[in-house]
Design an enzyme around this catalytic site. Structure first.
Site, short mmCIF file in Angstrom:
data_model
loop_
_atom_site.label_atom_id
_atom_site.label_comp_id
_atom_site.label_asym_id
_atom_site.label_seq_id
_atom_site.Cartn_x
_atom_site.Cartn_y
_atom_site.Cartn_z
N ARG A 37 0.84 -1.20 0.00
CA ARG A 37 0.00 0.00 0.00
C ARG A 37 0.88 1.26 0.00
O ARG A 37 2.07 1.21 0.32
CB ARG A 37 -0.95 0.00 1.19
N ASN A 47 7.58 1.18 0.52
CA ASN A 47 7.80 0.12 -0.46
C ASN A 47 8.61 0.58 -1.67
O ASN A 47 9.13 -0.24 -2.42
CB ASN A 47 6.45 -0.44 -0.93
N ARG A 96 -6.16 -2.30 -5.16
CA ARG A 96 -6.77 -2.54 -3.87
C ARG A 96 -7.66 -1.36 -3.45
O ARG A 96 -7.21 -0.22 -3.46
CB ARG A 96 -5.68 -2.75 -2.81
N SER A 107 -3.54 -7.73 7.39
CA SER A 107 -3.13 -8.33 6.11
C SER A 107 -4.15 -9.36 5.64
O SER A 107 -4.42 -9.47 4.43
CB SER A 107 -1.76 -8.99 6.25
N GLN A 128 6.75 -10.05 1.76
CA GLN A 128 6.84 -8.73 2.37
C GLN A 128 8.04 -7.97 1.80
O GLN A 128 9.18 -8.43 1.92
CB GLN A 128 7.00 -8.90 3.88
N ARG A 180 19.55 -22.09 34.22
CA ARG A 180 19.51 -21.26 33.02
C ARG A 180 20.15 -22.00 31.84
O ARG A 180 21.29 -22.46 31.95
CB ARG A 180 20.25 -19.95 33.25
#
Length: 248
Positions: A37, A47, A96, A107, A128, A180
């Site tokens: 987007r 992007n 979109r 998403s 992605q 641990r």
């Protein structure tokens, strides 16, 4: 002579593996999908931000293409500039609607909208753009695992010891203070990277991308960087620049 034969044999194995992967990939009918987007609060037009001379979107499309795993690469976007960039690198643009491109749009809703329009698509791989170190070998491994699983996603190992708050009290999460674990004594936690998710229409119909019949592609920790801030973008540019100088 023995060393030369060993090198030739290794090259042969790599060639056979890559050939098998390519043949497997070309037989599938998985559609690659990138949600890109225009709006982004952290980085304006994230992007389209450039890293190593290419936009994040371009890098993703090129890597997906280089895997030889997909006949169709889609970019779902509400932004004309992103649409132009997607077409420039050979992707198909899905327009979109604005209501599915808001900051608070999950998403899964954007994917559902895409599948509702393209009813012929059953299996898809969501990528992605901000996972800048996506590699073809990860994609090819995912395609192979997707043959026998409902879903496949990218993950990395984390060896950090986690704590949690319960009723304002800080307590260890899944480890014993009296014993641990050392890094070498446990496999670590499996952490999603968001790099990609292979899934099916039937899962999305139930509002999910994953179920308990998933598999993972374990990526190198160094490849797990996600671009969410300007600091991440600067770091990615530095890493790529350093790799280029090393190759030279």
């Amino acid at each position: 002579m023995i060393k030369l034969k060993s090198v030739i044999f290794l090259i042969f194995l790599v060639f056979v593996f890559e050939t098998d992967c390519t043949e497997l990939c070309l037989k599938n009918d998985i559609h690659a999908l990138i949600l890109a987007r225009g709006g982004s609060k952290g980085i304006h037009l994230k992007n389209l931000a450039e890293v190593g001379g290419l936009s994040l979107l371009a890098r993703t499309i090129i890597t997906i293409k280089n895997s030889s795993c997909f006949k169709h690469i889609w970019v779902s976007t509400d932004d004309k500039r992103i649409a132009i960039e997607a077409q420039k690198y050979g992707a198909i643009v899905h327009r979109r609607p604005e209501k599915f491109a808001r900051d608070d749009t999950p998403s899964i809703h954007a994917i559902t909208e895409f599948l509702e329009v393209h009813k012929n698509i059953e299996d898809f791989a969501l990528f992605q753009c901000t996972s800048v170190f996506l590699k073809t070998k990860y994609i090819q491994e995912a395609v192979k695992k997707f043959e026998t699983h409902d879903c496949v996603f990218a993950a990395k190992r984390s060896h950090y010891l986690r704590w949690k708050e319960v009723d304002d009290e800080l307590i260890p999460a899944e480890f014993d203070l009296n014993a641990r674990p050392r890094r070498q004594d446990w496999k670590g936690d499996i952490v999603e990277t968001g790099m990609f998710y292979f899934s099916r229409r039937q899962l999305v119909k139930s509002g999910l991308l994953q179920n308990n019949r998933c598999s993972i592609v374990e990526i190198d920790v160094k490849d797990g960087l996600e671009i969410d801030s300007n600091h991440d973008l600067t770091l990615a540019k530095y890493i790529l620049s350093s790799e280029t100088k090393t190759d030279l």
